[in-house]
Design a protein around this motif. Structure first.
Motif, PDB file in Angstrom:
ATOM      1  N   ASN A 113      12.538 -19.325 -50.248  1.00 49.59           N
ATOM      2  CA  ASN A 113      13.545 -18.719 -49.367  1.00 49.59           C
ATOM      3  C   ASN A 113      13.358 -17.203 -49.362  1.00 49.59           C
ATOM      4  N   LEU A 114      13.006 -16.673 -48.205  1.00 50.90           N
ATOM      5  CA  LEU A 114      12.754 -15.220 -48.103  1.00 50.90           C
ATOM      6  C   LEU A 114      13.979 -14.467 -47.593  1.00 50.90           C
ATOM      7  N   GLY A 115      15.024 -15.190 -47.259  1.00 48.11           N
ATOM      8  CA  GLY A 115      16.262 -14.533 -46.818  1.00 48.11           C
ATOM      9  C   GLY A 115      16.355 -14.406 -45.311  1.00 48.11           C
ATOM     10  N   LYS A 116      17.416 -13.746 -44.895  1.00 43.08           N
ATOM     11  CA  LYS A 116      17.672 -13.628 -43.456  1.00 43.08           C
ATOM     12  C   LYS A 116      16.839 -12.495 -42.843  1.00 43.08           C
ATOM     13  N   PRO A 117      16.387 -12.693 -41.613  1.00 37.19           N
ATOM     14  CA  PRO A 117      15.653 -11.602 -40.951  1.00 37.19           C
ATOM     15  C   PRO A 117      16.609 -10.503 -40.490  1.00 37.19           C
ATOM     16  N   TYR A 174      11.744 -19.163 -44.362  1.00 38.07           N
ATOM     17  CA  TYR A 174      11.147 -19.791 -45.532  1.00 38.07           C
ATOM     18  C   TYR A 174       9.635 -19.629 -45.496  1.00 38.07           C
ATOM     19  N   GLY A 175       9.070 -19.307 -46.643  1.00 34.92           N
ATOM     20  CA  GLY A 175       7.620 -19.306 -46.786  1.00 34.92           C
ATOM     21  C   GLY A 175       7.200 -20.714 -47.166  1.00 34.92           C
ATOM     22  N   VAL A 176       6.339 -21.347 -46.372  1.00 38.07           N
ATOM     23  CA  VAL A 176       5.954 -22.725 -46.660  1.00 38.07           C
ATOM     24  C   VAL A 176       4.485 -22.844 -47.063  1.00 38.07           C
ATOM     25  N   LYS A 177       3.725 -21.760 -46.859  1.00 35.86           N
ATOM     26  CA  LYS A 177       2.305 -21.794 -47.230  1.00 35.86           C
ATOM     27  C   LYS A 177       1.945 -20.483 -47.889  1.00 35.86           C
ATOM     28  N   ALA A 237       1.276 -21.168 -39.164  1.00 30.49           N
ATOM     29  CA  ALA A 237       2.669 -21.526 -39.475  1.00 30.49           C
ATOM     30  C   ALA A 237       2.987 -21.370 -40.959  1.00 30.49           C
ATOM     31  N   ARG A 238       2.742 -20.165 -41.488  1.00 34.67           N
ATOM     32  CA  ARG A 238       2.969 -19.938 -42.921  1.00 34.67           C
ATOM     33  C   ARG A 238       4.435 -19.712 -43.251  1.00 34.67           C
ATOM     34  N   THR A 239       5.195 -19.244 -42.262  1.00 32.36           N
ATOM     35  CA  THR A 239       6.629 -19.081 -42.474  1.00 32.36           C
ATOM     36  C   THR A 239       7.358 -19.839 -41.381  1.00 32.36           C
ATOM     37  N   GLU A 240       8.588 -20.228 -41.673  1.00 35.75           N
ATOM     38  CA  GLU A 240       9.362 -20.931 -40.647  1.00 35.75           C
ATOM     39  C   GLU A 240      10.817 -20.499 -40.715  1.00 35.75           C
ATOM     40  N   MET A 241      11.477 -20.597 -39.594  1.00 33.45           N
ATOM     41  CA  MET A 241      12.905 -20.276 -39.527  1.00 33.45           C
ATOM     42  C   MET A 241      13.692 -21.540 -39.858  1.00 33.45           C
TER      43      MET A 241
END
Lengths: 255, 169
Positions: free
Chosen positions: A200-204, A185-188, A174-178
């Motif tokens: 914040n990695l932006g919109k997919p 978002y990158g959380v790890k 679970a390194r990224t989450e919506m």
């Protein structure tokens, strides 16, 4: 007339995208701050010094060598940085870049790097400040869709697994989450250690856009043979057959 | 002429097109449970470790994978895997149309394939023998992850739920 390399044959959208990736002529889709890319890579804290394996080349007194005089060292090599890596996992569900194309991009466009392709992941190694620049270039460009591609230093599987309900590539750690706002978002960091703050990695990309930008041939997308039912196969297959023939009959040495 | 009996139990595999979130998995499993006729059922999917299993971050907790409780038929238990497929043994063929309808109700926006076949083995394997010795109740065969260090199984019954293994691997 100046020579322009073709890089990859074919007139399908996948062939065109593959040419774009290999030539490095890529569209920039987002701008993720350098500090955030460094944090996700997880090799050093943003702003910290680079660790080194040798003194800067200028202080070392290099031997008299014509090759060293011709080839300018990269910034990382000149400073004596450690070699670090960044590793990507790209979903086979129409991720923009599939593992081999990250490698081709790296081998053709990135100086002083060592790309490696595995079945479902792709790693590039280079001096630390060089790999940071290369990773940022990958994150910012159309090579990456933040839902279908992610950086995974370990526990990499996800490439050939079904997607999650929300369209994200499955990640055991679970390194990224919506986010609720529709941004990813990158959380790890890439080895699963939680970050101090979410990135914040932006919109997919939408499914249609991912299919438009992908470099993967799929029977339910764009086929390697080109248009189904056409009288002539796409050039990609013809070139492949040609290479196979040369390789099989003459070991790539037609004499 | 030999015809297939409609009173024999059948085995079915439900494969959704996407991995299911716990809430959706609960909805799907409850719909399947409500359809009735289940002899046994197992859920299958990639492991959700509670902490990073290896690499430089080994041991770092994964909060997202903890306490994934779902409630089926009034009994709560914890998910250890991302639900990717559900294998079932149904009492008879007559429960199959209801199962299809249940899947459509639970997963209106996700494609779902339902296959009939043979998904549980009938003879004990070496792993089964190593874990249980001589198997008394053969319904247990095929419900166990052969790679797990211990059996990891939730048994739903009228009286309560038993989770045999809570140990992390």
């Amino acid at each position: 007339m100046a020579y322009t390399p073709q890089f990859y044959p074919g007139s399908t959208s996948v062939g065109i995208n593959r040419r774009k990736h290999m030539s490095g002529n890529l569209e920039k889709l987002r701008d993720i701050p350098e500090a955030d890319v460094v944090a996700i890579m997880g090799h050093r804290a943003p702003g910290a010094d680079y660790s080194s394996t040798h003194p800067p080349l200028k202080e070392m007194g290099e031997p008299d060598c014509p090759i060293r005089q011709i080839v300018a060292p990269t910034a990382g090599a000149a400073a004596g940085d450690r070699v670090r890596y960044s590793q990507w996992t790209d979903s086979m569900y129409f991720a923009p870049s599939i593992p081999y194309w990250r490698s081709y991009w790296g081998a053709i466009n990135c100086k002083g790097c060592d790309p490696g392709t595995l079945s479902g992941r792709q790693i590039i190694e280079a001096r630390e400040r060089d790999i940071e620049a290369y990773t940022k270039a990958q994150y910012d460009s159309e090579m990456t869709d933040v839902a279908l591609c992610s950086m995974r230093g370990c526990t990499v599987h996800g490439h050939s697994l079904r997607l999650e309900e929300n369209g994200m590539q499955f990640d055991m750690l679970a390194r990224t989450e919506m986010g609720k706002d529709g941004n990813v978002y990158g959380v790890k960091d890439q080895v699963g250690i939680p970050l101090d703050k979410k990135v914040n990695l932006g919109k997919p990309m939408s499914e249609a856009e991912a299919k438009k930008r992908t470099t993967i041939f799929r029977v339910d997308g764009v086929q390697m043979c080109g248009t189904v039912g056409a009288r002539k196969y796409d050039e990609a297959v013809e070139a492949l057959h040609h290479m196979w023939e040369l390789r099989s009959k003459w070991g790539y040495r037609p004499e | 002429m030999v015809t297939a009996s409609d009173t024999e139990s059948i085995q079915v595999e439900v494969v959704p097109g996407r991995y299911l979130m716990p809430a959706t998995a609960q909805k799907l499993l409850n719909e399947i449970y409500g359809n009735g006729g289940i002899v046994r059922m197992t859920i299958h999917g990639p492991n959700l470790p509670r902490s990073v299993p290896y690499g430089p971050g080994k041991g770092a907790p994964i909060a997202e994978n903890r306490d994934l409780l779902i409630e089926i038929g009034g009994q709560a238990f914890e998910l250890f895997v991302k639900v990717g497929r559900v294998r079932l043994e149904l009492e008879s063929e007559k429960f199959l149309p209801g199962l299809k309808a249940a899947c459509e109700r639970a997963l209106p926006n996700i494609s779902c394939s339902i296959k009939k076949g043979k998904f549980f083995h009938t003879r004990p394997t070496i792993s089964d023998y190593a874990k249980f010795g001589k198997v008394e109740d053969e319904r247990i065969l095929g419900l166990i992850d052969p790679k797990a260090k211990k059996e990891r199984m939730a048994i739903l019954s009228e009286v309560g739920v038993t989770i045999e293994d809570k140990e992390e691997r």
